[in-house]
Enzyme design. Structure first.
Site, mmCIF file in Angstrom:
data_model
loop_
_atom_site.group_PDB
_atom_site.id
_atom_site.type_symbol
_atom_site.label_atom_id
_atom_site.label_comp_id
_atom_site.label_asym_id
_atom_site.label_seq_id
_atom_site.Cartn_x
_atom_site.Cartn_y
_atom_site.Cartn_z
ATOM 1 N N ASN A 125 110.782 -2.632 -3.850
ATOM 2 C CA ASN A 125 110.864 -3.250 -5.175
ATOM 3 C C ASN A 125 109.505 -3.591 -5.763
ATOM 4 O OD1 ASN A 125 113.566 -2.909 -4.924
ATOM 5 N ND2 ASN A 125 114.012 -5.036 -4.376
ATOM 6 N N CYS A 155 122.511 -0.284 -7.084
ATOM 7 C CA CYS A 155 123.578 -0.806 -6.212
ATOM 8 C C CYS A 155 124.710 -1.419 -7.063
ATOM 9 C CB CYS A 155 123.022 -1.884 -5.301
ATOM 10 S SG CYS A 155 121.820 -1.241 -4.151
ATOM 11 N N VAL A 160 114.176 -10.352 -12.527
ATOM 12 C CA VAL A 160 113.064 -9.592 -11.925
ATOM 13 C C VAL A 160 112.729 -8.395 -12.807
ATOM 14 C CG1 VAL A 160 112.449 -8.147 -9.941
ATOM 15 C CG2 VAL A 160 113.678 -10.302 -9.576
ATOM 16 N N ASP A 169 119.022 -10.728 -1.817
ATOM 17 C CA ASP A 169 119.048 -9.512 -0.987
ATOM 18 C C ASP A 169 119.233 -9.825 0.488
ATOM 19 O OD1 ASP A 169 116.710 -7.493 -2.951
ATOM 20 O OD2 ASP A 169 118.776 -8.114 -3.259
ATOM 21 N N ILE A 227 123.452 -15.122 -7.813
ATOM 22 C CA ILE A 227 122.733 -14.156 -8.663
ATOM 23 C C ILE A 227 123.621 -13.006 -9.132
ATOM 24 C CG2 ILE A 227 120.716 -12.607 -8.769
ATOM 25 C CD1 ILE A 227 119.834 -15.499 -8.422
HETATM 26 C C1 EPZ Z 1 115.997 -6.589 -8.700
HETATM 27 O O1 EPZ Z 1 117.145 -6.160 -9.418
HETATM 28 C C2 EPZ Z 1 116.026 -5.829 -7.379
HETATM 29 N N1 EPZ Z 1 115.984 -4.385 -7.647
HETATM 30 C C3 EPZ Z 1 117.297 -6.170 -6.606
HETATM 31 O O2 EPZ Z 1 117.173 -5.546 -5.338
HETATM 32 C C4 EPZ Z 1 117.369 -7.679 -6.384
HETATM 33 O O3 EPZ Z 1 118.597 -7.991 -5.750
HETATM 34 C C5 EPZ Z 1 117.292 -8.387 -7.742
HETATM 35 O O4 EPZ Z 1 116.070 -7.994 -8.418
HETATM 36 C C6 EPZ Z 1 117.283 -9.904 -7.603
HETATM 37 O O5 EPZ Z 1 116.232 -10.301 -6.787
HETATM 38 C C7 EPZ Z 1 114.803 -3.811 -7.940
HETATM 39 O O6 EPZ Z 1 113.770 -4.466 -8.000
HETATM 40 C C8 EPZ Z 1 114.817 -2.329 -8.164
HETATM 41 P P1 EPZ Z 1 117.634 -9.167 -12.001
HETATM 42 P P2 EPZ Z 1 117.266 -6.523 -10.994
HETATM 43 O O7 EPZ Z 1 117.292 -8.558 -13.300
HETATM 44 O O8 EPZ Z 1 115.916 -6.485 -11.608
HETATM 45 C C9 EPZ Z 1 121.435 -10.384 -14.608
HETATM 46 C C10 EPZ Z 1 117.828 -4.258 -3.551
HETATM 47 O O9 EPZ Z 1 118.717 -4.405 -2.723
HETATM 48 N N2 EPZ Z 1 120.767 -9.664 -15.697
HETATM 49 O O10 EPZ Z 1 116.743 -10.242 -11.436
HETATM 50 O O11 EPZ Z 1 118.335 -5.691 -11.560
HETATM 51 C C11 EPZ Z 1 121.854 -9.444 -13.485
HETATM 52 O O12 EPZ Z 1 123.110 -8.844 -13.765
HETATM 53 C C12 EPZ Z 1 118.125 -4.524 -5.005
HETATM 54 O O13 EPZ Z 1 116.642 -3.922 -3.300
HETATM 55 C C13 EPZ Z 1 121.358 -9.683 -16.960
HETATM 56 O O14 EPZ Z 1 122.406 -10.271 -17.174
HETATM 57 O O15 EPZ Z 1 117.764 -8.038 -10.884
HETATM 58 C C14 EPZ Z 1 121.910 -10.363 -12.290
HETATM 59 O O16 EPZ Z 1 123.142 -11.039 -12.288
HETATM 60 C C15 EPZ Z 1 119.556 -4.903 -5.221
HETATM 61 N N3 EPZ Z 1 120.729 -9.016 -17.965
HETATM 62 C C16 EPZ Z 1 120.769 -11.357 -12.555
HETATM 63 O O17 EPZ Z 1 120.499 -11.271 -13.973
HETATM 64 C C17 EPZ Z 1 119.548 -8.342 -17.773
HETATM 65 O O18 EPZ Z 1 119.017 -7.754 -18.741
HETATM 66 C C18 EPZ Z 1 119.480 -11.025 -11.808
HETATM 67 O O19 EPZ Z 1 119.163 -9.686 -12.068
HETATM 68 C C19 EPZ Z 1 118.974 -8.346 -16.479
HETATM 69 C C20 EPZ Z 1 119.595 -9.017 -15.459
#
Ligand code: EPZ
Length: 412
Positions: free
Chosen positions: A22, A115, A163, A301, A323
């Site tokens: 990541n 995922c 993130v 994670d 999350i």
């Molecule tokens: C990143 O995903 C990681 N993936 C994920 O790792 C990790 O679980 C996650 O961050 C949280 O730490 C990568 O970096 C490629 P978020 P990301 O945006 O960026 C909601 C792994 O196993 N949200 O922090 O998609 C979202 O649905 C993977 O390596 C919105 O609603 O995570 C979630 O509920 C799995 N709208 C929460 O926020 C948006 O525009 C956190 O998502 C963006 C996110």
């Protein structure tokens, strides 16, 4: 891909932690900002990285990927619509939007995959781009972003802690001479991206959850950068050691893991913490009460992986996932394996007990890692289907597991 994992195994030896998936993915995309060569060290050889490299090759970048050193030459970079299947296979393809807006003021891309742990919308990303003067449409799964009004500098607040949205907004902000971004989620992977951008000549400074860019010295020199270790892989093997034997986890960064490590030490698990390694010994801790949170809180994670550890403690545990809305699969696997779990929405109460081997299917990368650990503490052997999802995020996993004594076979 299906594998057979033999249970009741002792493990021992050393595991070298690979570079962080990541952290690597956004930095590989950000390399397109440099007209000269970029040399990235400690890049994990995992399918998500190979997918993103295929997108770079499609954009006429020259790529060399030997062992864990990735050399990217984007001198011949050309704008093209990103309608490749790789964009739908991985989540991190959306970082090309921030980059393309910075370089071309436009982007056309298939919506990201990743995922299946929840709906995972990208509305926070799109709001940030709108605040930077862009308009967008989404039709037949294709996101189209165009410039609406040219702004000279920006001061924007990300809708909520994310993130991906934080890093995508930073990437898009590289076109501005002056920018302030607030309400960011600056996890170690995001910090790594900012360090990389500053090596490339940008001038970001971090203040808590804000970054400001003051100026940009376009040095377009050849840039070298080493990807940070994968903190989730480090803790995955830590839990394997706590349940199955004695391990030295090398080349990790315990400073990125203070919250989960503190839970282990506080609950009597045997973990010795060094500067860039962990010594872990089979031990039964009191319990595991966690609520997932954004960094520096407990990482989502690690939730499924710690859920398996919680099945082998001295007392009942409670785990809450805050999350993602669909990340409780492992507890149904634990129930199938004879462990009493009471799952209510995103909360689970776990009663420790003996694990009877069963057969599993990996639903997502970290659930897949959790069922490997569950198989290792089973009384017999287990089959795991859809194992390839785990190889998306764990480099050389089969070899690393076998080297510490795990018996795992691919089933034709
Ligand atoms: C990143 O995903 C990681 N993936 C994920 O790792 C990790 O679980 C996650 O961050 C949280 O730490 C990568 O970096 C490629 P978020 P990301 O945006 O960026 C909601 C792994 O196993 N949200 O922090 O998609 C979202 O649905 C993977 O390596 C919105 O609603 O995570 C979630 O509920 C799995 N709208 C929460 O926020 C948006 O525009 C956190 O998502 C963006 C996110």
């Amino acid at each position: 891909m299906k594998v057979k994992v033999y249970g009741n195994k002792k493990v021992s030896g050393k595991v070298k932690v690979s570079g962080s998936k990541n952290a690597a993915l956004p930095i590989i995309c950000a390399s397109l900002l440099n007209k000269n060569k970029v040399v990235l060290k400690n890049v994990p050889r995992i399918s998500d990285v190979f997918d993103i490299i295929n997108i770079l090759k499609y954009l006429d970048c020259k790529i060399k990927f030997k062992r864990n050193t990735l050399i990217i030459d984007s001198a011949n970079l050309n704008y093209k619509p990103l309608l490749l299947e790789e964009c739908q296979k991985i989540r991190a393809s959306y970082y090309f939007v921030g980059i393309f807006l910075s370089i071309y003021n436009k982007c056309e891309i298939l919506l990201p995959g990743g995922c299946n742990i929840g709906k995972r919308p990208i509305d926070y990303h799109l709001k940030a781009f709108s605040d930077m003067g862009y308009i967008y449409t989404i039709e037949d799964n294709v996101l189209n972003v165009r410039l609406d009004k040219e702004l000279s500098n920006i001061d924007i607040c990300i809708s909520d802690k994310s993130v991906g949205a934080s890093m995508n907004a930073i990437l898009a902000s590289t076109k501005f001479k002056k920018a302030k971004l607030s309400n960011l989620l600056i996890e170690p992977e995001c910090e790594g991206l900012i360090k990389f951008l500053n090596i490339m000549g940008y001038n970001y400074t971090i203040h808590k959850d804000e970054v400001t860019i003051k100026s940009f010295i376009n040095n377009d020199q050849k840039v070298k950068y080493r990807i940070i270790p994968d903190r989730i892989e480090a803790m995955t093997f830590t839990v394997i050691g706590l349940l199955c034997g004695k391990l030295k986890i090398k080349k990790c960064n315990p400073n990125h893991l203070l919250f989960p490590l503190n839970i282990l030490v506080k609950n009597g698990f045997k973990v010795k913490i060094n500067k860039n390694s962990l010594y872990v010994y089979k031990s039964v801790g009191n319990q595991i009460n966690i609520e997932t949170d954004t960094y520096p809180g407990f990482p989502t994670d690690l939730q499924s992986i710690f859920g398996v550890l919680a099945s082998q403690t001295n007392d009942n545990s409670q785990i809450v996932e805050n999350i993602f809305e669909n990340r409780m699969q492992i507890y149904y696997d634990l129930i199938k394996s004879g462990i009493r779990c009471n799952v209510k929405d995103n909360k689970v109460d776990i009663v420790p007990g003996k694990v009877k081997s069963a057969n599993y299917k990996s639903y997502d990368l970290r659930h897949g890692a959790a069922v490997i650990i569950l198989s290792l503490i089973g009384d017999k052997s287990s089959f795991i289907e859809n194992f390839e999802v785990v190889l998306r995020g764990y480099e050389d996993l089969l070899r690393k597991l076998r080297r510490i004594g795990v018996k795992i076979e691919k089933i034709k």
